[in-house]
Scaffold this motif. Structure first.
Motif: not given
Lengths: 705, 832
Positions: B386-391
């Protein structure tokens, strides 16, 4: 409505091309298994199905289905048990107890128990008594006499039907499972023995307390539904194990009537239980299709304390497991999905051999299809009717492996329902009938072990001769006709119940194409060959340890080819009264180990009309042409050579060629026959089609779906 | 790692993995021990506080176990080849056993009194053996223990793959597809192999962990496909049997039986603790949402607590009824660090990426996480692929009152999701509150953002630089409407330079100038008018780091390029002051001085250079500070300035430099030896604090001190003979504060102890305060006669029977007082 027969061309190894009628319109659905009963004296397994059919499997002979009693809608069995050695009884919802004659292969007698539908039956450990549990809550004790059974007495009536019964191994007490409670009672005093849970009124005036063990109704948190005790087992230490509709396996102390341990194993009913003779393991089957094995294991290696532990689950079924059995070396289960599954216990199997393999028996070990070659007709035998079909045809041609379009679809010509009409007495008890090649003679194997030869005339027939079994020998049934005429064919034997004595019935018949020789085989004895011309016994093929699964006589040479359940194939020359040279060679060398490891018996043998060296035979998973002119394979050669690649040189092909040409394209294969030199008919019954016709299984949430 | 004589060393400064091995409970469940780098930490299970740090190992600690013969002692083993025995209550090292081989795990057994089991590796690196090691008895501190006896070969190095069962009668080990059980009595090994065929069904049959039932002969094994198998009858290789429990969908990471064996605990990537009651499939309980994959599970010997170690460097202590009661959180090292290291100006905490989507505030002093700030505020779905939202970016502004964060998610080349959030510090809640959310602040990735931190700036200003070729200036404006007063951030200015990608931005110290680098070119902007002042271009590759000098060096601008050139421009002359060839990975200015630290990467390792922009000669060079690449660094201001006189270390006087390597070990420089550093904060006896109020407690002086004032007057009037304050009596303090194992026998101590209590020497001195040892009497204080009688008796025994003994053990002052006592006239008693 039915799948049309597909036609294709297949290159059969070493034999050139065949046009194959791939028939899939045989709409055969086996009935679900209702009961299984294991007899450890004879190592045989009796299986009854929901349509009343009872089958006997010989576990020592490669699990061959050696005997078969066809059923009837009105005779649905609910209970099956062996008593007094090897006598087989069944009881059912019509309220009758039936004893089967295992020699004559018919029903010995049926006796009404007068208690309404019978739900359960158990034979005492000694086998001399039979206990049945009835719809009206009564438990009836029968004495097993040498000829019949005799009602002895009734036990105290319970409030609801008795669904399960189990004897204490000493024969003194009996546990009975009913709805919501289990009762334990003393056989001698007839009194219920158990601690009473709540129901003080059930105390017997005679002084012995009536004890009931009330089962928790709770089912997934809801306690509205009744809890049905589907099975009980009484162990010699006084423990009663019960399985019920709430998915529980419970251990009770019969002395105090207390619940000792509770295993919740399923979200659905647990429907069956069977305990091993040593009482160190038992098996239960659930409505989810899972079979659980429980074992008595010691808590620690240095203490004698033991506990019951659920060990391995087996999921070989898709539907309810209605019946389980525990043989010394295997767990046997069967259910609505019609498979009989034999799962060997690895720790009990000495060597890793063929016996250690899991077996799934789906199709009967008999031939259900007959074929009229010239007319291109197929006759399908169902449990209660027959169907006649004409094969389709095609005008198209194609390459090897192509599927050809049908120019004419297969026709359903006839549907014959079984009914008992007027017919001669010998036909009524017929177990097997067979027409001669030219359709002038009819051979009938009756249940008395005798073989009748009948000449067929226009509209009538004439009884020619009866071959009587000689000195305790026996003859019998089932054969394959070269051509069928459309007369009433009672495949369904007998309503009559006669026959005493020890005559064993014949199950297999074969006639030579020239009509001179008739071969017949029973379940255990050798094969008898009769001369039809001289109407006398010609010879007897020496008896072999394993039952015969298929018989055929080759044209011209009159060689009798016999397949046995241990996968051995013999060729016996009838005129010479001895095994042929080829047969001796192959016995000397032995069959390929993979050949011997196949787990379905050969059900049909036929011959190529133009190539006398070829024998065609098949089982449910392969079709084989044995070319006697080629060298035999040894254990190092590849038995199942794939279809020879066309680009390989002839030299290689010749070097790797051996006598067994095996094709596994068609499976499960119920029938395969050569219509003419270039045309084969193959009847397949895909398992998916059977499953599609079964009721839907219990829906289980599968993770990730 | 000691590099120089003056001991400026690179040291690990906490943040080590707490989840490296199973945590161990003390026998009374009051403490929990876990390995943490080279140390062992002792936490209180009730308060989550670190009570002690047991230090002494010189390398990674690989195993800890309670001493089965003395549950107040703890064994530990380490890669440095020693086994150490600790008194964990006092934090004292009792003994060191020198084995001389790398020890990978440690096991103790109650029945094997003088030996322990360790995992060692043979010459080949991946062949591990379980051996039994005899610990020789000796009174010396350091003992050589070389007596190894082989138990099992070819085992997995993880201690999770070894378990001892049924009071040490057998040991089970799993590896790959087989389970081996060694029976100590019979000295035989049974081996059970699972099918490992490549077909789909058995592809993941690998064993992952093993646990043994405490009472029964039952071994539980976890597998890669999420199944748990319970093996029984394994003393017979033929009759063995097993059953399966299947709930986990991914591998089972750890298993543990409860103390009574009635339930089995399992955990894995699902972050759910599963309790299988009675080891049946249908009877299971869950403790879900634990935050991160469960790596280890341990059970307290008392049976009342469980604890789970998680992949995010966290230990959760769980009650028997499956309620989490305490969380010990270390530095989260689960994810990639995009934000770099920052210092929260308010708490002086280190701020960096924490749990997925969170910023963590980590206290360097106490080595624990202060709190987590959920930035992304979305449910994290733990799944592969899964491509996550990155900070990706974060910056503090205006002395910690503003925090800007940037998060991004890019599934495909053209689909960039970008969000910038601005958080305001709320003094009431003592936390950051989301103020402004800006969707797509730029068209492309944001490469840098910085606040204007000048003291005089009246309006908070933020600059973002992006790959889309623009830099944007955001200012705080009034966002009030009729409903409320509010402030919000809006874009004030967009700047660009010839469509080059903006790579870095930086404000000068006074906030008057903004430097933005556009690939190879540095542009200087006036922050008042947003006017382009000048450009610098060195054509030495794209600018990677940019910073202004500080204090006296504020006229310099430093830029480090990708091609390994460090440039220093003079802003007054607009000319290059100097340049040096240095491949800079990290360039950090010290906020409290002119110094700038630069870490360069060379094939051998990373080197540190500290310099002032005004001088091209570095102040300090330390070669090879780490073998790995240094990814981030930060200067942390010291609370109390150090005073290093040596010129080379003066840069460390006001700030400390921390840096994070690629493998995420947090390192720093220290001049002190590890023994001096991080000394336990309290040397006090724990027993004193946690004593229940018993008569004994009253004897100990604390209580009396509390009541001193209240009772002062009354007591003075009474002029009673009082027991002395225990603090002043060496015998008592010695008795109570010496570890139990070094005390002489009780019979010897008893007389001394009693005597010291009986001494009423202090009554003579006027300043002596009365205490409430006679509290009971005082409650019924009208009956003063009794009291007097009582005291008299005491004194009689004192002077007559035990007098001789005491004198030998008394200090000189006490002896003096004793002598005075003898002379006291007791005739007044007779008058009563």
């Amino acid at each position: 409505m039915l799948a049309a027969g597909e036609e294709g061309i297949v290159d059969s190894p070493g034999m050139g091309e065949f046009k194959v009628h791939r028939v899939r319109f045989f709409n055969y659905v086996p009935s679900g298994i209702r009961c299984v009963a294991y007899n450890d004296q004879s190592n045989r397994l009796a299986v009854s199905r929901t349509d009343g059919t009872v089958e006997i499997y010989n576990l020592s002979a490669n699990y061959f289905q050696e005997k078969f009693f066809s059923g009837h809608e009105s005779r649905a069995t609910e209970a099956l048990c062996w008593a007094k050695g090897q006598r087989l009884f069944s009881a059912g919802l019509n309220g009758e107890i039936i004893e089967y004659d295992l020699q004559a292969l018919n029903i010995k007698y049926a006796m009404d128990a007068f208690g309404g539908p019978i739900w359960s039956m158990a034979a005492s450990p000694s086998g001399s008594q039979l206990l049945v549990g009835c719809e009206d809550g009564s438990v009836k004790l029968f004495q097993v006499t040498p000829e019949k059974i005799q009602f002895e007495r009734n036990f105290d009536r319970q409030k609801s039907r008795i669904l399960s019964l189990s004897w204490h191994p000493s024969g003194t007490h009996v546990a009975a499972g009913s709805i919501d409670y289990i009762s334990v009672f003393d056989v001698k005093s007839e009194n219920w023995l158990m601690d009473s849970f709540g129901d003080e009124t059930d105390f017997n005036l005679l002084g012995s307390a009536i004890h009931k063990m009330l089962v928790d109704r709770q089912y997934m948190g809801v306690s509205k539904r009744k809890c049905i005790i589907w099975g009980v087992a009484f162990l010699s230490d006084g423990t009663v194990i019960s399985v019920d509709s709430a998915g529980k396996v419970q251990f009770w102390d019969s002395a105090t009537g207390t619940l000792v341990k509770n295993h919740l194993i399923a979200n659905a009913d647990v429907q069956s239980i069977a305990v091993s003779d040593q009482e160190d393991s038992f098996v239960v089957g659930t409505a989810e299709g899972t079979v659980f094995h429980f074992q008595l294991v010691s808590v620690t290696s240095n203490s004698s304390e033991k506990q019951w532990v659920r060990t391995k689950p087996f999921q070989h079924h898709t539907h309810d497991v209605r019946a389980v059995a525990h043989s010394p070396t295997a767990l046997i289960s069967g259910g609505t999905d019609t498979h009989l599954v034999i799962r060997p216990l690895m720790e009990k199997v000495e060597v890793k051999n063929y016996d250690a393999a899991l077996r799934k028996i789906t199709f009967p070990h008999r031939r259900l299809v007959s074929c009229a070659k010239k007319r291109q007709l197929l006759l399908f035998q169902f449990a209660h009717h027959l169907e006649l079909w004409r094969l389709g045809s095609t005008v198209a041609t194609g390459k090897n492996g192509d599927t050809l379009p049908l120019s004419k679809d297969a026709d359903h010509l006839l549907h014959l329902k079984a009914k008992v009409s007027k017919m001669p007495a010998f036909l009524r008890s017929a177990l097997q009938i067979l027409f001669s090649e030219d359709s002038t003679k009819l051979f009938v194997a009756s249940n008395q072990g005798s073989l009748h030869v009948i000449r067929l005339l226009e509209g009538s027939f004439k009884h020619l001769h009866t071959f009587q079994p000689q000195s305790g020998e026996r003859l019998l049934l089932t054969g394959h006709g070269r051509e069928f005429s459309l007369t009433d064919v009672p495949f369904f034997p007998n309503e009559t119940s006669v026959v005493g004595g020890t005559v064993e019935s014949m199950c297999l018949l074969a006639v030579s194409p020239d009509g001179n020789w008739l071969a017949a085989s029973g379940t255990s004895a050798g094969v008898h060959v009769y001369s039809v011309k001289h109407l006398k016994l010609h010879c007897t093929v020496p008896a072999y340890n394993f039952p015969v699964t298929a018989l055929a006589i080759a044209p011209n040479t009159n060689n009798l080819v016999i397949a046995h359940s241990d996968q051995q194939v013999f060729e016996y020359s009838i005129p010479d009264k001895q095994y042929t040279e080829w047969s001796r060679t192959i016995q000397k060398q032995g069959f390929h180990h993979l050949w011997l490891q196949r787990d379905t018996p050969i059900t049909h043998i036929s011959f190529h009309p133009k190539r006398p060296m070829h024998i065609l035979l098949h089982d449910a998973y392969m079709f084989c042409i044995i070319d006697k002119s080629l060298p035999l394979p040894n254990d190092k050669t590849l038995l199942y050579n794939p279809l020879p690649p066309t680009n390989e040189s002839d030299v290689i092909r010749r070097r790797t060629a051996h006598a067994f040409k095996i094709s596994k394209i068609y499976k499960p294969l119920l029938f395969m026959e050569l219509l003419d030199e270039r045309t084969l008919v193959a009847v397949e019954r895909p398992l998916d089609d059977i499953i599609a016709q079964l009721p839907p299984p219990i829906k289980k949430k599968k993770f990730g779906t | 790692m000691v590099e120089e004589e003056k001991n400026l060393r690179v040291v690990r400064c906490g943040g080590s993995e707490l989840n490296f091995r199973r945590a161990v409970f003390s026998a009374d469940s009051k403490y929990i021990f876990c390995v943490s780098g080279d140390f062992i930490k002792v936490y209180s299970t009730a308060t989550e506080e670190c009570v002690h740090i047991l230090q002494g190992h010189r390398q990674l600690v690989t195993g800890i176990q309670l001493n089965p013969n003395n549950h107040l002692q703890l064994y530990s083993c380490s890669f440095d080849g020693t086994i150490k025995l600790w008194d964990y209550i006092d934090g004292i090292l009792i003994k060191t056993f020198i084995v001389g081989r790398k020890l990978h795990a440690l096991f103790t057994l109650a029945c094997a009194e003088d030996s322990v089991f360790v995992i060692i590796n043979k010459e080949k690196p991946d062949i591990f053996q379980l051996v039994s090691l005899k610990l020789p008895r000796s009174s010396s501190q350091e003992i050589e223990a070389k007596e190894l006896s082989f138990v099992l070969d070819y085992i997995n190095q993880s201690p999770k793959c070894i378990a001892f069962g049924n009071e040490g009668q057998y040991v089970a080990a799993v590896r790959d597809f087989y389970l081996s059980v060694y029976f100590f009595k019979k000295k035989t090994t049974s081996r059970f192999t699972l099918s490992s065929s490549r077909n789909k069904k058995h592809a993941k049959n690998n064993f992952t962990c093993v646990a043994c039932h405490p009472k029964e002969d039952c071994i539980a094994t976890g597998h890669k496909d999420g199944k748990i198998r319970l093996w029984r009858n394994f003393d017979d290789e033929k009759k063995y049997t097993y059953t399966c429990l299947h709930w986990h969908h991914d591998l089972v990471m750890d298993l543990a039986f409860s103390v009574t064996g009635s339930s089995l605990l399992s955990g894995g990537r699902e972050s759910v603790l599963v309790e299988w009651r009675e080891a049946t499939e249908k009877n299971k309980e869950f403790l879900p949402r634990l935050g991160a994959a469960i790596v280890h599970i341990s059970v307290s010997p008392a049976g009342d607590l469980f604890c789970t170690s998680h992949s995010d460097n966290k230990i959760i202590i769980i009650h028997r009824n499956l309620e989490a009661s305490a969380v010990i959180q270390g530095l989260v090292k689960d994810s990639n660090i995009f934000t770099g290291l920052m210092i929260d100006p308010r708490t002086k905490a280190l701020v960096l990426n924490g749990k997925p989507g969170h910023l963590q505030f980590y206290s360097l002093q106490s080595d624990k996480q202060l709190y987590n700030l959920d930035i992304i505020q979305q449910e994290y779905i733990n799944d592969y692929g899964l491509i996550q939202i990155e900070l990706t970016k974060a910056a503090f502004g205006c002395y910690g009152s503003w925090l800007a964060t940037v998060e991004q998610r890019q599934e495909k080349e053209t689909e960039l999701e970008l969000q910038m959030k601005l958080w305001m510090y709320n003094k009431k809640t003592q936390g950051f509150v989301l103020n402004t959310k800006i969707n797509m602040p730029h068209e492309d990735h944001i490469t840098d953002l910085c606040f204007c931190n000048a003291e005089k700036s009246e309006n908070p200003t933020l600059v973002t630089a992006s790959r889309d070729g623009h830099f944007k200036v955001w200012i705080l404006t009034d966002d009030s409407d009729i409903y409320r007063k509010a402030v919000g951030w809006t874009c004030d200015f967009v700047g660009s330079y010839h469509k080059y990608q903006a790579t870095n931005c930086c404000f000068s110290e006074d906030g008057s100038l903004l430097a933005v680098s556009f690939e190879e070119i540095v542009t200087i902007w006036d922050s008042e008018t947003w006017e382009l002042k000048c450009t610098f271009c060195q054509r030495a590759g794209k600018i990677r780091h940019l910073c202004f000098g500080r204090l006296t060096c504020s006229k310099y601008l430093l830029g480090a390029t990708e091609n390994g050139i460090l440039c220093c421009w003079n802003l007054l002359s607009c000319a290059l002051e100097w340049s040096a060839k240095l491949s800079v990975r990290v360039m950090e200015p010290d906020p409290n001085s002119e110094n700038v630290a630069a870490v360069s990467q060379s094939p051998v390792g990373s080197d540190l250079f500290v310099f002032k922009p005004s001088e091209p000669r570095p102040l300090y060079i330390q070669k090879n500070i780490s073998r790995e690449e240094v990814q981030w660094g930060v200067f942390v201001p010291r609370d109390v300035p150090e005073s290093f006189t040596s010129e080379a270390y003066q840069w460390l006087n006001r700030s400390q430099f921390y840096f994070l390597t690629k493998s995420q070990s947090l390192l720093t420089f220290s001049t002190t030896s590890p023994e001096e550093k991080l000394t336990p904060t309290s040397k006090q006896l724990l027993a004193e604090e946690s004593l229940p109020t018993t008569p004994f407690y009253f004897i100990l002086g604390k209580h009396r001190q509390q009541q001193q004032d209240e009772k002062l007057n009354k007591a003075l009037e009474n002029e009673l003979v009082q027991l002395p304050l225990t603090e002043n009596i060496p015998a008592i303090s010695e008795l109570l504060q010496t570890p139990a194992h070094v005390l002489p026998s009780a019979s010897f101590l008893c007389s001394m102890f009693v005597n010291s209590l009986l001494l009423s020497t202090k009554t003579e001195s006027a300043e002596e305060v009365p205490d409430d040892a006679d509290m009971e009497e005082e409650k019924e204080s009208d009956d003063s006669d009794e009291e007097n009688n009582f005291t008299e008796e005491v004194q009689d025994t004192n002077t007559t029977d035990l007098g001789e003994d005491i004198i030998h053990q008394l200090s000189k002052s006490e002896e003096k007082e004793l002598r005075k006592l003898r002379k006291v006239d007791y005739s007044w008693i007779a008058a009563l």
